[in-house]
Motif scaffolding. Structure first.
Motif, PDB file in Angstrom:
ATOM      1  N   LEU A  89       3.142   3.832   6.836  1.00 29.38           N
ATOM      2  CA  LEU A  89       3.961   4.221   5.796  1.00 29.38           C
ATOM      3  C   LEU A  89       4.934   2.895   5.552  1.00 29.38           C
ATOM      4  O   LEU A  89       5.473   2.946   4.262  1.00 29.38           O
ATOM      5  CB  LEU A  89       4.887   5.001   6.610  1.00 29.38           C
ATOM      6  CG  LEU A  89       6.165   5.885   6.012  1.00 29.38           C
ATOM      7  CD1 LEU A  89       5.656   6.485   4.728  1.00 29.38           C
ATOM      8  CD2 LEU A  89       6.840   6.869   7.049  1.00 29.38           C
ATOM      9  N   ARG A  90       5.524   2.216   6.363  1.00 34.65           N
ATOM     10  CA  ARG A  90       6.317   0.982   6.238  1.00 34.65           C
ATOM     11  C   ARG A  90       5.501   0.084   4.959  1.00 34.65           C
ATOM     12  O   ARG A  90       6.212  -0.299   4.006  1.00 34.65           O
ATOM     13  CB  ARG A  90       6.593   0.199   7.268  1.00 34.65           C
ATOM     14  CG  ARG A  90       7.688   1.070   8.081  1.00 34.65           C
ATOM     15  CD  ARG A  90       8.235   0.009   9.307  1.00 34.65           C
ATOM     16  NE  ARG A  90       7.320  -0.329  10.303  1.00 34.65           N
ATOM     17  CZ  ARG A  90       6.720   0.171  11.139  1.00 34.65           C
ATOM     18  NH1 ARG A  90       7.435   1.334  11.486  1.00 34.65           N
ATOM     19  NH2 ARG A  90       5.721  -0.287  11.938  1.00 34.65           N
ATOM     20  N   ALA A  98       8.734  -1.001  -8.056  1.00 33.83           N
ATOM     21  CA  ALA A  98       9.779  -0.397  -8.560  1.00 33.83           C
ATOM     22  C   ALA A  98      10.678  -1.596  -9.238  1.00 33.83           C
ATOM     23  O   ALA A  98      11.091  -1.699 -10.214  1.00 33.83           O
ATOM     24  CB  ALA A  98      10.499   0.328  -7.762  1.00 33.83           C
ATOM     25  N   ARG A  99      10.933  -2.651  -8.485  1.00 32.34           N
ATOM     26  CA  ARG A  99      11.309  -3.953  -8.772  1.00 32.34           C
ATOM     27  C   ARG A  99      10.754  -4.617  -9.980  1.00 32.34           C
ATOM     28  O   ARG A  99      11.263  -5.087 -10.866  1.00 32.34           O
ATOM     29  CB  ARG A  99      11.478  -4.992  -7.518  1.00 32.34           C
ATOM     30  CG  ARG A  99      12.538  -4.596  -6.864  1.00 32.34           C
ATOM     31  CD  ARG A  99      12.759  -5.871  -5.808  1.00 32.34           C
ATOM     32  NE  ARG A  99      12.642  -5.352  -4.485  1.00 32.34           N
ATOM     33  CZ  ARG A  99      11.847  -5.682  -3.658  1.00 32.34           C
ATOM     34  NH1 ARG A  99      11.185  -6.855  -3.853  1.00 32.34           N
ATOM     35  NH2 ARG A  99      11.638  -5.270  -2.476  1.00 32.34           N
ATOM     36  N   LYS A 117       6.891  -0.752   1.187  1.00 36.10           N
ATOM     37  CA  LYS A 117       7.173  -1.957   0.646  1.00 36.10           C
ATOM     38  C   LYS A 117       6.641  -2.169  -0.696  1.00 36.10           C
ATOM     39  O   LYS A 117       6.881  -2.646  -1.711  1.00 36.10           O
ATOM     40  CB  LYS A 117       6.775  -2.944   1.679  1.00 36.10           C
ATOM     41  CG  LYS A 117       7.555  -3.353   2.830  1.00 36.10           C
ATOM     42  CD  LYS A 117       7.083  -4.302   3.602  1.00 36.10           C
ATOM     43  CE  LYS A 117       8.048  -4.468   4.844  1.00 36.10           C
ATOM     44  NZ  LYS A 117       7.466  -5.647   5.691  1.00 36.10           N
ATOM     45  N   GLU A 118       5.120  -1.771  -0.679  1.00 39.68           N
ATOM     46  CA  GLU A 118       4.490  -1.714  -2.019  1.00 39.68           C
ATOM     47  C   GLU A 118       5.352  -1.058  -3.108  1.00 39.68           C
ATOM     48  O   GLU A 118       5.251  -1.414  -4.356  1.00 39.68           O
ATOM     49  CB  GLU A 118       3.060  -1.344  -2.081  1.00 39.68           C
ATOM     50  CG  GLU A 118       2.218  -2.142  -0.921  1.00 39.68           C
ATOM     51  CD  GLU A 118       0.879  -1.671  -0.486  1.00 39.68           C
ATOM     52  OE1 GLU A 118       0.621  -0.466  -1.117  1.00 39.68           O
ATOM     53  OE2 GLU A 118       0.039  -2.277   0.050  1.00 39.68           O
ATOM     54  N   LEU A 119       5.631   0.254  -2.832  1.00 39.68           N
ATOM     55  CA  LEU A 119       6.368   0.974  -3.990  1.00 39.68           C
ATOM     56  C   LEU A 119       7.800   0.508  -4.358  1.00 39.68           C
ATOM     57  O   LEU A 119       8.002   0.324  -5.350  1.00 39.68           O
ATOM     58  CB  LEU A 119       6.851   2.539  -3.331  1.00 39.68           C
ATOM     59  CG  LEU A 119       5.476   3.313  -3.081  1.00 39.68           C
ATOM     60  CD1 LEU A 119       6.073   4.542  -2.511  1.00 39.68           C
ATOM     61  CD2 LEU A 119       4.730   3.664  -4.476  1.00 39.68           C
TER      62      LEU A 119
END
Length: 86
Positions: free
Chosen positions: A69-70, A80-81, A74-76
């Motif tokens: 999940l972490r 988004a960035r 991080k990938e999401l």
């Protein structure tokens, strides 16, 4: 009277060494059953052991899911960035 006392003493003296023999014989007779019982104990899982193993398995599963999940979060965040920067 003396003969009866002498006979009793002879019986008692004869029984003393036999006490060890009886104990040894009992140990020899019990040994196969003790081995079978120990083997059965090694091959079966008690309820306590089963519960402990299940708890360990669930903690490992939860830890793995938490790491995944972490990593996914991080990938999401990176995506988004990147989309904001473009």
């Amino acid at each position: 009277m003396v003969k009866a006392v002498t006979t009793r003493i002879a019986i008692l003296l004869a029984a003393v060494p036999l006490g060890g023999c009886v104990s040894t014989a009992a140990s020899i007779v019990k040994a196969p059953f003790q081995v079978a019982g120990q083997t059965a104990d090694w091959l079966t899982t008690s309820q306590d052991e089963s519960d402990r193993n299940y708890g360990r398995k669930m903690r490992k599963k939860e830890a793995r899911e938490g790491r995944e999940l972490r990593k996914r979060n991080k990938e999401l965040e990176r995506e988004a960035r990147r989309s904001r920067d473009d």
